[in-house]
Design a protein around this motif. Structure first.
Motif, PDB file in Angstrom:
ATOM      1  N   LEU A 135       0.833  -1.205   0.000  1.00  0.00           N
ATOM      2  CA  LEU A 135       0.000   0.000   0.000  1.00  0.00           C
ATOM      3  C   LEU A 135       0.869   1.256   0.000  1.00  0.00           C
ATOM      4  CD1 LEU A 135      -2.733  -1.116   2.544  1.00  0.00           C
ATOM      5  CD2 LEU A 135      -3.042  -0.778   0.095  1.00  0.00           C
ATOM      6  N   ALA A 136       1.935   1.243   0.796  1.00  0.00           N
ATOM      7  CA  ALA A 136       2.844   2.386   0.824  1.00  0.00           C
ATOM      8  C   ALA A 136       3.496   2.595  -0.540  1.00  0.00           C
ATOM      9  CB  ALA A 136       3.910   2.179   1.899  1.00  0.00           C
ATOM     10  N   GLY A 137       3.786   1.512  -1.234  1.00  0.00           N
ATOM     11  CA  GLY A 137       4.400   1.615  -2.554  1.00  0.00           C
ATOM     12  C   GLY A 137       3.494   2.287  -3.564  1.00  0.00           C
ATOM     13  N   SER A 138       2.208   1.971  -3.517  1.00  0.00           N
ATOM     14  CA  SER A 138       1.244   2.626  -4.414  1.00  0.00           C
ATOM     15  C   SER A 138       1.162   4.123  -4.129  1.00  0.00           C
ATOM     16  CB  SER A 138      -0.149   2.004  -4.275  1.00  0.00           C
ATOM     17  OG  SER A 138      -0.273   0.845  -5.053  1.00  0.00           O
ATOM     18  N   LEU A 139       1.065   4.470  -2.844  1.00  0.00           N
ATOM     19  CA  LEU A 139       0.981   5.879  -2.461  1.00  0.00           C
ATOM     20  C   LEU A 139       2.247   6.626  -2.869  1.00  0.00           C
ATOM     21  CD1 LEU A 139      -0.597   5.554   1.109  1.00  0.00           C
ATOM     22  CD2 LEU A 139      -1.757   5.758  -1.096  1.00  0.00           C
ATOM     23  N   GLU A 185      -6.235   6.733  -4.452  1.00  0.00           N
ATOM     24  CA  GLU A 185      -7.166   6.461  -5.545  1.00  0.00           C
ATOM     25  C   GLU A 185      -7.742   5.058  -5.384  1.00  0.00           C
ATOM     26  OE1 GLU A 185      -5.391   8.917  -9.404  1.00  0.00           O
ATOM     27  OE2 GLU A 185      -4.921   6.796  -9.164  1.00  0.00           O
ATOM     28  N   ILE A 186      -8.902   4.845  -5.955  1.00  0.00           N
ATOM     29  CA  ILE A 186      -9.499   3.515  -6.055  1.00  0.00           C
ATOM     30  C   ILE A 186      -9.546   3.156  -7.535  1.00  0.00           C
ATOM     31  CG2 ILE A 186     -11.535   2.088  -5.650  1.00  0.00           C
ATOM     32  CD1 ILE A 186     -10.107   2.893  -3.093  1.00  0.00           C
ATOM     33  N   SER A 187      -9.015   2.000  -7.878  1.00  0.00           N
ATOM     34  CA  SER A 187      -8.944   1.619  -9.282  1.00  0.00           C
ATOM     35  C   SER A 187     -10.324   1.312  -9.856  1.00  0.00           C
ATOM     36  CB  SER A 187      -8.055   0.388  -9.449  1.00  0.00           C
ATOM     37  OG  SER A 187      -8.007  -0.005 -10.803  1.00  0.00           O
ATOM     38  N   GLN A 188     -10.490   1.634 -11.118  1.00  0.00           N
ATOM     39  CA  GLN A 188     -11.709   1.301 -11.854  1.00  0.00           C
ATOM     40  C   GLN A 188     -11.426   0.283 -12.957  1.00  0.00           C
ATOM     41  OE1 GLN A 188     -14.638   2.594 -10.804  1.00  0.00           O
ATOM     42  NE2 GLN A 188     -13.410   3.603  -9.216  1.00  0.00           N
ATOM     43  N   PHE A 210      -5.472   0.286  -5.280  1.00  0.00           N
ATOM     44  CA  PHE A 210      -5.462   1.676  -4.840  1.00  0.00           C
ATOM     45  C   PHE A 210      -4.683   2.573  -5.800  1.00  0.00           C
ATOM     46  CE2 PHE A 210      -6.547  -0.811  -1.160  1.00  0.00           C
ATOM     47  CZ  PHE A 210      -7.561  -0.069  -0.579  1.00  0.00           C
ATOM     48  N   THR A 211      -4.672   2.173  -7.075  1.00  0.00           N
ATOM     49  CA  THR A 211      -4.107   3.032  -8.109  1.00  0.00           C
ATOM     50  C   THR A 211      -4.985   2.938  -9.355  1.00  0.00           C
ATOM     51  OG1 THR A 211      -2.193   3.504  -9.522  1.00  0.00           O
ATOM     52  CG2 THR A 211      -2.512   1.201  -8.860  1.00  0.00           C
ATOM     53  N   ASP A 212      -5.547   4.054  -9.771  1.00  0.00           N
ATOM     54  CA  ASP A 212      -6.392   4.067 -10.962  1.00  0.00           C
ATOM     55  C   ASP A 212      -5.535   4.428 -12.177  1.00  0.00           C
ATOM     56  OD1 ASP A 212      -8.726   3.725 -12.383  1.00  0.00           O
ATOM     57  OD2 ASP A 212      -9.412   5.785 -12.097  1.00  0.00           O
ATOM     58  N   THR A 213      -4.500   3.603 -12.390  1.00  0.00           N
ATOM     59  CA  THR A 213      -3.550   3.822 -13.474  1.00  0.00           C
ATOM     60  C   THR A 213      -3.409   2.543 -14.284  1.00  0.00           C
ATOM     61  OG1 THR A 213      -1.649   3.151 -12.118  1.00  0.00           O
ATOM     62  CG2 THR A 213      -2.277   5.484 -12.042  1.00  0.00           C
ATOM     63  N   PHE A 214      -2.407   2.508 -15.140  1.00  0.00           N
ATOM     64  CA  PHE A 214      -2.155   1.360 -16.015  1.00  0.00           C
ATOM     65  C   PHE A 214      -2.096   0.043 -15.244  1.00  0.00           C
ATOM     66  CE2 PHE A 214       0.756  -1.421 -18.415  1.00  0.00           C
ATOM     67  CZ  PHE A 214       0.210  -1.357 -19.696  1.00  0.00           C
ATOM     68  N   ALA A 215      -1.584   0.078 -14.023  1.00  0.00           N
ATOM     69  CA  ALA A 215      -1.366  -1.145 -13.248  1.00  0.00           C
ATOM     70  C   ALA A 215      -2.542  -1.528 -12.353  1.00  0.00           C
ATOM     71  CB  ALA A 215      -0.117  -0.982 -12.381  1.00  0.00           C
TER      72      ALA A 215
END
Length: 229
Positions: free
Chosen positions: A98-102, A114-117, A182-187
């Motif tokens: 989680l810390a890595g995503s932030l 963020e919350i991924s979609q 917790f990342t709404d990005t490519f990953a």
């Protein structure tokens, strides 16, 4: 050299944080630099494989460099780590992920939380996660039986390959799956899709334990050669 529990837990949290920061950060960078999904995936793949080699080489002597709850569970089932410490490892891995995503979001000046979609669901994806995790655990156990020193390179190469031959791009790691929700990005991956991924990963790990445990058993049981003085 034996490291105490606090150092082991910090190593697991730090390693998982840097792994996830690499996965998410390289995904953000790759997606920004290329509109081509194939090129972006390649830009996401190579840093992930590379950082695994680095992290396992440096932190392996400290904690074993699991960075993955199913890897920790596999070693606990093999009675190579106690369940109390194993639980601590798992909590450290999830917190580190989680810390890595932030951290990745902060570096690229995105909203930190963020919350991924991103939809990642379906039978093919679940099967892919089972296969990816099977291969990862089998690679680790095979290397332990055959050539321990090769584990960092073998794991890095396996994950690099599994990004491309699996439909799910090979999460193969419950802590990473949770962090990527917790990342709404490519990953990213939608939180609703995470439980099925984790179940598939656990199933793949159990099958690998059984298959690799049987396959490499003669090597584990072989007596060590010695020369009497």
């Amino acid at each position: 050299m034996t490291f105490d529990a606090p150092r082991r837990l910090v190593a697991e949290a730090l390693g998982t944080a840097l792994l996830v920061a690499t996965v998410v950060g390289s995904g953000i960078m790759a997606d920004a630099l290329s509109p081509d999904d194939g090129v972006a995936l390649l830009g996401n793949t190579l840093p992930t494989g590379a950082i695994l080699v680095v992290l396992i080489t440096l932190l392996g002597p400290v904690s074993g460099a699991h960075f993955n709850p199913v890897v920790t569970a596999a070693f606990a089932l093999r009675r190579e780590i106690g369940w109390g410490l194993a639980l601590g490892y798992m909590l450290a891995q999830v917190a580190g992920g989680l810390a890595g995503s932030l951290l990745a979001h902060a570096m690229f000046e995105l909203p930190v939380f963020e919350i991924s979609q991103k939809l990642r669901s379906g039978g093919g994806q679940w099967l892919a996660e089972g296969v990816a995790t099977f291969g990862l655990i089998a690679t680790i156990l095979g290397a332990l039986a055959l050539k321990v020193q090769a584990i960092p390179v073998l794991v890095g190469l396996y994950i690099t390959a599994a990004y491309w031959f699996t439909a799910s791009t090979s999460f193969a790691n419950p802590a990473v799956a949770i962090a990527r929700a917790f990342t709404d990005t490519f990953a990213g991956i939608r939180p609703a899709d995470v439980p099925a991924f984790i179940l598939a990963e656990a199933a793949g790990a159990l099958v690998a334990l059984a298959v690799a445990g049987w396959l490499f058993a003669p090597l584990a049981a072989a007596p060590t050669e010695r020369t009497d003085p």
